[in-house]
Design an enzyme around this catalytic site. Structure first.
Site, PDB file in Angstrom:
ATOM      1  CB  CYS A 599     -97.394-130.527  51.819  1.00  0.00           C
ATOM      2  SG  CYS A 599     -96.792-132.095  52.482  1.00  0.00           S
ATOM      3  N   PRO A 600     -95.629-130.441  49.045  1.00  0.00           N
ATOM      4  CG  PRO A 600     -93.511-129.741  48.323  1.00  0.00           C
ATOM      5  CD  PRO A 600     -94.329-130.975  48.559  1.00  0.00           C
TER       6      PRO A 600
END
Length: 829
Positions: A599-600
């Site tokens: 992430c992200p």
């Protein structure tokens, strides 16, 4: 010395071979009720799909081969029916001929195993209802698959066997439904860890019913109807029961051997029963749980094998070996994920009254820059002194390795500081310089030395539902991530700019920070603490864990049996695999590989790639982040793009997107949301049913729904078994007169006939298959409808929030007006 062993497979066969290795002169007789003395029962589900191609591969050894190698007198298809402990005789019955005879012994070893739970439900003896415990059970299932080519199967039970059977039926090309009575599958996992598997099953297009139980079965000409407690009816071509097992203690109980508090055969540390000449091993015995010291039933193959070996040594050499207990280490292949656990989970620690702390981390299976890294979600539980109490790992690659390391650490009495210092093998294709086990140790140490305070998703969710006015919730991800979805009421201060926003926060009020997985939240926590903030905590596991846990866990009503029966085979295969059947989609196809990104990364790369496309063009994205399926649906809905297909395969998620006309990545204005708001101020059964049917229909069409319950409408939200409260006399009078929940509404607006009308209408609804009020209400809760109870009405009628069902918010006229202002339709019922 003559040893008689009752039961083969893991414990009994292991003991027989070990006794022979210890004593060449011993006379060994092994009794097995079934036709096969040793088979791989853990591998049975994988023959259903053809993963294990040949049935014979499941047979560990044959009777002649075992006799030839170990000179053991093996008697299969023979049942032990009684034990004369004084005369040291076992009464045996030959199941082929029916003849009975006595066999003497000097030492007796019981390894009868466990029997499947098969409740006495109406219709359970249907030829379409199967169990799976042994080779004959498997043969019956395989025969049904070959003769009837079923298209839809229902599996009852979300334990290890249930998940494995569901997976392999799915791999076989059968539309598969799983029903579990608890609110989660895989009870050895904590709820938020099981939620990862729930989400994965959605991506696999498996229908999932939670908190629902089977009531009966009814055979039709070409299918069987499964009736659930919720009122649902599932049509199936076959049903597999995997409800669980219980120790087989019939023989032990009849012979007067002592049973433990759990119902298993009681043994001491030498695996000796209450009779010094009788030992017992395997799934039938009660064992000591290694960490809690409590007695438990833990039916696992590994411990059964070790017990068989140890009992054999004690029979031959005297009681010199002591069984230290079972640690409860296990692993399951759940479609493309592995779910592994060791030690105790939260529920077990609470039951044992053992204080604990926990942390959740999400790490790559190996270095992210080396291709193919996949996410491992790891939960570590430990005491306030640092003793490791348990761990759970879920991931497509590497979960087994990490749980094995932590299991070994528990066995060796290591603590969380030792986890941080473990020197584990590292090279980019295999791990990271800081292995997920090391990282879990670092986080645990920070919690213990108070340099990091964390809040669990459940506690934060409860505080948000209680609408804690002073709580400051801060999302420290990027603005782009925040726009893709966040926790309600959270403000967005990127961790890189949070220092510039400190004056916008109250230093003395509680602050909860969060990012996607926890790392940036920790950095924000350290910044705030060093700038004078006194009450700061970081969300354990980040937004990823929170969103998994609070998301709708079940996946109901995705198959229509009659529709399945009509579809062409190629359409069925496309839908079963999670791929949409695209008819002339048009537009150029582009691909994006986001495998290994944490992430992200995946969602940001998708956003940038879609931004560069023209309307009508397609983008196929391949990702290893298991949360991407949920994230991309939310992102596409928010940005106005289309998810044409989503397929999960071998730990990778492949999504096909279509770019629509440019839509800014901002929250849609209220006027475009087509929201439905209903005000429910009646507890008449017919009016309540109308409101809930309308609300469920709106949810099914993708509309946001809010229901505002006031005055008598509050009766819909009351718990059936609400906790007792000390109330003033007037409030007690109201409580005694009001119906206790939606399934007990006792009047209708017309032809009530002193309550008889409501009873008549319930019968008609039942006979015609209309959903019950309770089920409709639960569907609204599961579907994410906003349920608001009027505070003023609660005060007037003496109703407290603890008397209402879970998930209800408390509000007033302002809350209603706020929802109504965002709604295209507002109804008063």
């Amino acid at each position: 010395m003559k040893v008689v062993i009752i039961g083969g497979v893991a414990g009994g066969a292991t003991a027989a071979a070990r006794i022979r290795r210890n004593d060449e002169r011993a006379e060994i007789v092994m009794i097995e009720r079934g036709p096969y003395i040793s088979f791989a029962n853990c591998g049975l589900p994988y023959h259903i799909s053809g993963t294990i191609e040949q049935r014979e591969q499941l047979l560990v050894t044959s009777e002649p081969a075992f006799e030839a190698r170990y000179r053991v007198d093996v008697r299969s298809r023979t049942e032990a029916i009684a034990i004369d402990r004084q005369a040291k005789l076992v009464r045996l019955r030959d199941l082929n001929t029916g003849d009975e005879y006595d066999e003497s012994y000097d030492k007796l070893l019981l390894s009868p195993g466990a029997e499947p739970v098969r409740p006495k439900l109406p219709g359970i003896d249907s030829p379409r209802v199967f169990g799976l415990r042994n080779i004959p059970d498997l043969d019956r299932i395989m025969g049904h698959l070959e003769q009837h080519s079923p298209r839809r199967a229902v599996v009852i039970g979300g334990g290890f066997i249930g998940i494995e059977v569901a997976e392999n039926l799915h791999e076989k090309g059968i539309f598969t439904t799983l029903v579990e009575g608890a609110d989660q599958i895989l009870l050895p996992l904590d709820y938020e860890m099981a939620a990862i598997v729930h989400s994965h099953m959605k991506d696999k297009n498996v229908e999932l019913y939670l908190s629902d139980k089977v009531e009966r079965f009814e055979d039709k000409d070409d299918h069987t109807v499964v009736y659930l407690g919720s009122g649902r009816r599932l049509q199936a071509d076959m049903v597999v029961l995997a409800i669980g097992v219980r120790p087989e203690t019939t023989l032990a109980r009849a012979s007067g051997l002592e049973l433990g508090s759990t119902g298993g055969i009681k043994v001491d540390s030498h695996l000796q029963t209450s009779d010094p000449d009788i030992y017992a091993v395997g799934d039938a015995i009660e064992v000591t749980q290694f960490i809690s010291g409590r007695q438990a039933l833990i039916p696992l193959a590994g411990p059964a094998n070790r017990q068989g070996r140890m009992a054999a040594d004690n029979i031959v050499f005297g009681n010199k070996q002591q069984y230290r207990g079972t640690q409860s280490t296990s692993i399951l292949k759940a479609f493309d994920l592995a779910a592994a656990t060791t030690g105790l989970n939260e529920k077990q620690l609470i039951a044992a009254e053992i204080p604990f702390l926990s942390c959740i981390t999400h790490s790559g299976s190996h270095a992210s820059y080396y291709p193919g890294a996949k996410q491992i979600s790891l939960k570590l539980l430990f005491s306030p002194e640092g003793r490791i109490l348990g761990a759970q790992a879920v991931g497509a690659d590497g979960a087994d390795k990490r749980i094995d390391v932590i299991s070994t650490a528990i066995h060796g009495n290591l603590n969380v500081e030792d986890l941080a210092e473990l020197e584990l093998a590292y090279a980019p294709p295999f791990s990271s310089a800081k292995d997920p086990v090391n990282i879990a140790g670092y986080v645990a140490i920070n919690l213990l030395n108070k340099s990091h305070e964390m809040i669990a998703w459940r506690e934060l969710h409860a505080r948000l539902l209680a609408k804690s006015s002073e709580l400051q919730l801060i999302d420290v991800r990027t603005a782009e991530e925040y726009e893709f979805g966040s926790i309600a009421t959270a403000r967005n201060f990127d961790v890189n700019q949070i220092r510039e926003h400190l004056d916008e926060l109250d230093r003395n009020a509680p602050v909860v920070v969060f990012c996607q997985i926890g790392l940036r939240g920790y950095l924000a926590y350290r910044i705030l603490k060093q700038h004078g903030f006194t009450q700061v905590s970081n969300l354990s596991g980040g937004y990823k864990t929170y969103s998994w846990a609070v998301d709708k866990q079940s996946n109901p009503d995705i198959f229509d049996y009659e529709d399945i029966k009509r579809r062409a085979p190629e359409v069925i295969e496309a839908e079963r695999s999670g791929s949409a059947v695209l008819v002339a989609p048009g537009g150029e196809l582009h691909t994006l590989n986001a495998v290994g990104l944490q992430c992200p990364g995946p969602i940001m790369k998708t956003y940038k790639a879609m931004e560069a496309l023209d309307a009508g063009e397609l983008l196929e994205v391949t990702v290893s982040d298991p949360a991407f399926g949920r994230d991309i649906r939310a992102w596409a809905k928010k940005t106005g793009n289309d998810v044409l297909s989503l397929k999960s395969d071998k730990g990778l998620i492949v999504v096909l997107l279509r770019k629509n006309k440019a839509v800014p990545v901002v929250a849609l204005p209220a006027a475009t949301r087509d929201k439905l708001t209903l005000v429910v101020f009646s507890d008449d059964l017919d009016k309540v049913m109308a409101s809930m049917i309308i609300a469920n229909g709106a949810l099914a069409m993708g509309k946001p729904v809010s229901l505002f319950f006031t005055f008598w409408g509050l009766d819909v939200l009351r718990r059936e078994n609400a906790p007792a409260r000390d109330k003033p006399m007037m409030d007690r009078m109201f409580s005694s007169m009001l119906p206790s929940g939606v399934d007990h509404l006792n009047s209708i607006s017309k032809m009530d006939m002193h309550g008889l009308g409501a009873k008549m209408i319930r019968k008609v609804m039942h006979d015609k298959g209309v959903e019950t009020p309770g089920h409709l209400l639960q569907s609204l809760v599961d579907g994410g409808a906003q349920m608001i109870a009027c505070q003023m009405s609660m005060d007037v009628m003496g109703i407290h929030q603890s008397e209402l069902i879970d998930g209800v918010e408390i509000g007033g006229v302002a809350a209603f007006l706020g929802e109504a202002s965002e709604s295209g339709t507002t109804l008063f019922i």
